[in-house]
Design a protein around this motif. Structure first.
Motif, PDB file in Angstrom:
ATOM      1  N   ASP A 106       0.825  -1.212   0.000  1.00 25.03           N
ATOM      2  CA  ASP A 106       0.000   0.000   0.000  1.00 25.03           C
ATOM      3  C   ASP A 106       0.853   1.252   0.000  1.00 25.03           C
ATOM      4  O   ASP A 106       0.554   2.220  -0.691  1.00 25.03           O
ATOM      5  CB  ASP A 106      -0.915   0.037   1.226  1.00 25.03           C
ATOM      6  N   ARG A 107       1.897   1.242   0.742  1.00 31.95           N
ATOM      7  CA  ARG A 107       2.765   2.416   0.880  1.00 31.95           C
ATOM      8  C   ARG A 107       3.388   2.805  -0.451  1.00 31.95           C
ATOM      9  O   ARG A 107       3.500   3.966  -0.782  1.00 31.95           O
ATOM     10  CB  ARG A 107       3.856   2.122   1.904  1.00 31.95           C
ATOM     11  N   SER A 109       2.423   1.632  -3.599  1.00 34.30           N
ATOM     12  CA  SER A 109       1.570   1.601  -4.788  1.00 34.30           C
ATOM     13  C   SER A 109       0.941   2.973  -5.048  1.00 34.30           C
ATOM     14  O   SER A 109       0.490   3.234  -6.154  1.00 34.30           O
ATOM     15  CB  SER A 109       0.474   0.552  -4.625  1.00 34.30           C
ATOM     16  N   ASP A 110       0.920   3.864  -4.056  1.00 32.86           N
ATOM     17  CA  ASP A 110       0.326   5.193  -4.215  1.00 32.86           C
ATOM     18  C   ASP A 110       1.280   6.208  -4.810  1.00 32.86           C
ATOM     19  O   ASP A 110       0.893   7.328  -5.120  1.00 32.86           O
ATOM     20  CB  ASP A 110      -0.160   5.718  -2.868  1.00 32.86           C
TER      21      ASP A 110
END
Length: 115
Positions: A106-107, A109-110
């Motif tokens: 998550d960290r 992929s943004d």
């Protein structure tokens, strides 16, 4: 990020041999196991975060029973450490890394793509 480790077989478990195989950064982290003369396999992951998926994939390529196995890398996620310990592997990491695979994904992929 998939990290493919370098596989080494039949590595002496003494400090000078391990520093030669692992390099200076990971070699500093190695402490000899007095109950072990050789590692059947040493898997050295490239710099970066090693996920559970990378560990599972790498361990899947080693025949079983495999004998003493050492995993070495810069950072391992919580899942990667759990899989390694469940498989009876010793682990050397440069830094403690308390992220899960999902939090790490998550960290990063943004982030916008660099052009």
């Amino acid at each position: 990020m998939g990290l493919k480790p370098a596989f080494m077989r039949d590595v002496p478990a003494d400090v000078p041999s391990m520093r030669k195989v692992l390099g200076p950064k990971l070699g500093k982290q190695y402490a000899a196991n007095p109950n072990l003369a050789r590692y059947a396999f040493v898997l050295k992951f490239p710099d970066g975060v090693v996920t559970g998926r990378a560990v599972a994939h790498a361990l899947g390529k080693i025949p079983t029973p495999r004998g003493p196995t050492l995993l070495a890398g810069q950072h391992f996620t919580v899942e990667a450490m759990g899989l390694a310990k469940a498989a009876g592997c010793e682990v050397i990491a440069v830094h403690e890394f308390f992220w899960t695979d999902a939090a790490y994904a998550d960290r990063f992929s943004d982030r916008p793509l660099k052009r």
